[in-house]
Motif scaffolding. Sequence first.
Motif, PDB file in Angstrom:
ATOM      1  N   CYS A  16       0.823  -1.209   0.000  1.00 31.48           N
ATOM      2  CA  CYS A  16       0.000   0.000   0.000  1.00 31.48           C
ATOM      3  C   CYS A  16       0.859   1.262   0.000  1.00 31.48           C
ATOM      4  N   ARG A  17       1.235   1.770   1.188  1.00 33.81           N
ATOM      5  CA  ARG A  17       1.951   3.045   1.264  1.00 33.81           C
ATOM      6  C   ARG A  17       3.263   3.045   0.494  1.00 33.81           C
ATOM      7  N   SER A  18       4.058   2.005   0.638  1.00 30.28           N
ATOM      8  CA  SER A  18       5.349   1.967  -0.067  1.00 30.28           C
ATOM      9  C   SER A  18       5.147   1.890  -1.576  1.00 30.28           C
ATOM     10  N   GLN A  19       4.108   1.171  -2.005  1.00 32.35           N
ATOM     11  CA  GLN A  19       3.804   1.088  -3.443  1.00 32.35           C
ATOM     12  C   GLN A  19       3.341   2.451  -3.977  1.00 32.35           C
ATOM     13  N   PRO A  48      -6.022  -3.115  -3.482  1.00 34.92           N
ATOM     14  CA  PRO A  48      -6.915  -2.705  -4.573  1.00 34.92           C
ATOM     15  C   PRO A  48      -7.426  -1.264  -4.453  1.00 34.92           C
ATOM     16  N   ASP A  49      -7.607  -0.765  -3.234  1.00 30.18           N
ATOM     17  CA  ASP A  49      -8.037   0.630  -3.074  1.00 30.18           C
ATOM     18  C   ASP A  49      -6.924   1.582  -3.495  1.00 30.18           C
ATOM     19  N   ALA A  50      -5.687   1.249  -3.161  1.00 34.40           N
ATOM     20  CA  ALA A  50      -4.544   2.061  -3.595  1.00 34.40           C
ATOM     21  C   ALA A  50      -4.450   2.058  -5.117  1.00 34.40           C
ATOM     22  N   VAL A  51      -4.610   0.890  -5.726  1.00 37.66           N
ATOM     23  CA  VAL A  51      -4.562   0.765  -7.190  1.00 37.66           C
ATOM     24  C   VAL A  51      -5.644   1.634  -7.823  1.00 37.66           C
ATOM     25  N   ARG A  52      -6.867   1.508  -7.310  1.00 37.15           N
ATOM     26  CA  ARG A  52      -8.007   2.244  -7.867  1.00 37.15           C
ATOM     27  C   ARG A  52      -7.826   3.754  -7.742  1.00 37.15           C
ATOM     28  N   LEU A  53      -7.441   4.209  -6.567  1.00 27.93           N
ATOM     29  CA  LEU A  53      -7.314   5.652  -6.348  1.00 27.93           C
ATOM     30  C   LEU A  53      -6.129   6.252  -7.104  1.00 27.93           C
ATOM     31  N   PRO A 105      -3.780   3.209   5.557  1.00 28.67           N
ATOM     32  CA  PRO A 105      -5.187   3.466   5.244  1.00 28.67           C
ATOM     33  C   PRO A 105      -5.979   2.211   4.872  1.00 28.67           C
ATOM     34  N   THR A 106      -5.341   1.052   4.862  1.00 30.97           N
ATOM     35  CA  THR A 106      -6.022  -0.187   4.472  1.00 30.97           C
ATOM     36  C   THR A 106      -7.289  -0.387   5.294  1.00 30.97           C
ATOM     37  N   GLU A 112      -9.723   8.842   3.778  1.00 32.37           N
ATOM     38  CA  GLU A 112      -8.496   8.552   4.543  1.00 32.37           C
ATOM     39  C   GLU A 112      -7.367   8.146   3.601  1.00 32.37           C
ATOM     40  N   PHE A 113      -7.691   7.336   2.602  1.00 31.43           N
ATOM     41  CA  PHE A 113      -6.695   6.941   1.602  1.00 31.43           C
ATOM     42  C   PHE A 113      -6.140   8.174   0.897  1.00 31.43           C
ATOM     43  N   ILE A 114      -7.025   9.057   0.490  1.00 30.30           N
ATOM     44  CA  ILE A 114      -6.608  10.254  -0.255  1.00 30.30           C
ATOM     45  C   ILE A 114      -5.723  11.140   0.618  1.00 30.30           C
ATOM     46  N   LYS A 115      -6.032  11.247   1.906  1.00 33.87           N
ATOM     47  CA  LYS A 115      -5.178  12.030   2.814  1.00 33.87           C
ATOM     48  C   LYS A 115      -3.754  11.460   2.836  1.00 33.87           C
ATOM     49  N   VAL A 116      -3.653  10.139   2.923  1.00 38.79           N
ATOM     50  CA  VAL A 116      -2.334   9.496   2.951  1.00 38.79           C
ATOM     51  C   VAL A 116      -1.621   9.700   1.613  1.00 38.79           C
TER      52      VAL A 116
END
Length: 133
Positions: A16-19, A48-53, A105-106, A112-116
Amino acid sequence: MKRKPKVAFVCVHNSCRSQIAEALGKHLASDVFKSYSAGTQLKDHINPDAVRLMKEIYNIDMERTQYNKLIEDIPNPDAVITMGCNVNCPVLSCTIREDWGLDDPTGKSDEEFIKVIQMIEKKIDQLKIRLQN
């Protein structure tokens, strides 16, 4: 010609974050440094949320351009950036070491994902400026 420093973004699972940091480093700072991400353990896929966003916000397809890696799978870095997951990295020789203290943010909301993601973008920009000098 000056060699570009190699920056390793390290998190526990490299999912997630590192990717996100690797993708944004390549997108925003490839003229200054080379970006890699790695983990001390691996998940079998990128979040998948990181990929999508990342696709929605930056048009970056992390599933196409990246994969999960262990620390030993990347070149020796000049800088090691941990994401804030209390990773005890194996001894990696580097000249810069810092922890960005980012919450995972997982499983959280898109907001929250967008903030990170925005915090990572800001930190990538700051790192780029420091490494240019």
